[in-house]
Write a protein that holds these residues in place. Structure first.
Motif: not given
Ligand code: CMC
Length: 429
Positions: A265, A301-302, A304-305, A308, A353, A357, A362
């Motif tokens: 978050h 995990r990337m 800032g990408f 939801r 990828y 998805r 973000n």
């Protein structure tokens, strides 16, 4: 379009009402489902579950639309101040000049914190994270202002509780920062507007005059506006569900701060910069890190990408990316991690990828680069997110009470052991 949905379960068909929102969103009202059928719904992570009807924020994840109280985020970020947006989100309309001045004056009366609260700072270990301090300090406001504990406050009492929080939150954030540096605390100066006062307490020095840089004030206003609310996300839902037990505003918002802290978050803004620094130190090979993000055996995990709800683009990220370029140019800062960020974004947006998805940058992807340019260390980033999100949390808590929502209490499907025979401790193997 029918306003009735039919559900067939266990050989029985029941009719449930369909609710339509003002932006034409549709929901099946299942509040009578269990009474009618004996079944509940199961939706881990609430991907398909609306928890409330709200008038605060609308977002359309497919079209990349975000509006506060009907005003587009693009227009608010370009034309209004954070204080105007605070008023808008909490009270429902943009303020008149007089209403804005009254709000500023009301806040000015409460910007100091109780002197005893300062003692807390001496107790935190030097390595403690600013979010841990912020959460506990906001929780502690409920001990300094016990009148907030009363459920069913009158409108005036509730308003004073809100004003005190709006007034003290920036002071607390600045004190957390000053303490992390070992610098003397800088008290609020009420001649400044809300955001300038925050910057003064944060970057001012007892030994110097403070020259307010309008570029910094403008950037800070924009960033705070972009974070001000985001409907029923993890922290807002937490604030509402904690508040639904009639828990006071300060403790409910402290719970929201805890929810925000997680790297999935609000904690992502710090995680993004940490990640970009790591990639830079590793030689800046963005392809290698994209491959790591795609590898299911790699926990990376990337940051800032992905989002939801946004499955096209995050409108806040678009505004922030542009602001980031402008601010760094205006301040004459050349940050090498901005180049790495842009390379990652370019590569990710053309990679199957990420396309499959629907993973786009973000709000957190570029915000940290701006905070860094303004002079904040990365550990403060999530605290700044919290400062921006404050009006949203307050409005969600207030609306939950205005809607007279019942205590939040989800159901579950039990999948554990059924009847087991108790074995005495001495006989257990
Ligand atoms: N990097 C690599 N793969 C990802 C990422 C990512 N950042 N995000 C999602 N995926 C993949 C995930 O592995 C899954 O793949 P598969 O279908 O093959 O198993 C698929 O995309 C769907 O992911 P999910 O975790 O089911 O999606 P979600 O909606 O539950 O999670 C999210 C949303 C934001 C938690 C997630 O995208 C994420 O962890 N992003 C990185 C953290 C981040 O930037 N958070 C800030 C969110 S915006 C600020 C705020 O409002 O809090």
């Amino acid at each position: 379009m029918s306003d009735i949905a039919e559900i067939k379960v266990d050989g029985k068909t029941v009719e449930l009402p369909v609710i339509t929102g003002t932006e034409d969103e549709k929901a099946i009202d299942i509040s009578k489902l269990r009474d009618l059928t004996g079944f509940v719904t199961l939706d881990t992570g609430f991907k398909n579950t609306g928890s409330t009807k709200s008038k605060i924020t609308f977002l359309d994840g497919e079209k990349g639309i975000l509006k506060y109280r009907g005003y587009s985020i693009e227009e608010l970020a370009a034309k209004s101040s954070f204080l105007e947006v605070i008023y808008l989100i909490i009270y429902g309309d943009l303020p008149t000049q007089k209403q804005l001045e009254d709000l500023q004056a009301d806040i000015s009366k409460h910007t100091l914190i109780h002197e005893d609260m300062k003692k807390f700072f001496d107790g935190y270990p030097s390595r403690s994270h600013p979010m841990g301090q912020l959460g506990s300090l906001i929780f502690s406001l409920s001990t300094f202002y016990p009148e907030c504990l009363k459920p069913n406050q009158t409108a005036e009492e509730q308003d004073l509780t809100i004003i005190k929080l709006l007034a003290k939150f920036p002071t607390i954030v600045s004190f957390v920062y000053k303490k992390s540096l070992g610098h003397p605390l800088i008290y609020p100066k009420n001649k400044y507007d809300y955001v300038t006062n925050f910057l003064w307490m944060t970057f001012g020095q007892r030994t110097e005059d403070y020259d307010v840089n309008p570029i910094v004030v403008n950037a800070m206003n924009k960033l705070l506006i972009l974070h001000a609310d985001h409907e029923q996300n993890c922290s807002a839902s937490t604030v509402r569900i904690v508040g639904s037990s009639d828990c006071n505003l300060y403790a409910s918002i402290a719970a929201g701060i805890a929810a925000l802290w997680g790297p999935l978050h609000g904690g992502a803004n710090q995680a993004v910069i940490d990640m970009l620094e790591l990639i830079k130190a590793d030689g800046g090979d963005t392809e290698k890190w994209i491959a790591k993000a795609k590898d299911k055996n790699d926990p990376f995990r990337m940051m800032g990408f992905g989002h939801r709800v946004y499955k096209n683009f995050d409108p806040r990220a678009k505004i922030i990316k542009k602001a980031c370029d402008d601010i760094l140019e205006n301040l004459g800062i050349d940050d090498p991690i901005l180049e790495i960020a842009k390379k990652l974004e370019e590569a990710a947006l053309t990679d199957q990828y990420f396309i499959d998805r629907k993973l786009y940058p973000n709000v957190d992807f570029y915000s940290g680069i701006i905070y860094r340019a303004l002079g904040f260390p990365s550990e403060m980033f999530t605290v700044l997110f919290a400062l921006g999100r404050l009006p949203g949390w307050i409005a969600q808590w207030k609306e939950m009470h205005e809607n007279k929502e019942p205590i939040g209490r989800p159901r579950q499907i039990y999948v554990g052991e059924t009847d087991r025979e108790f074995v005495e401790l001495k006989d257990r193997k």
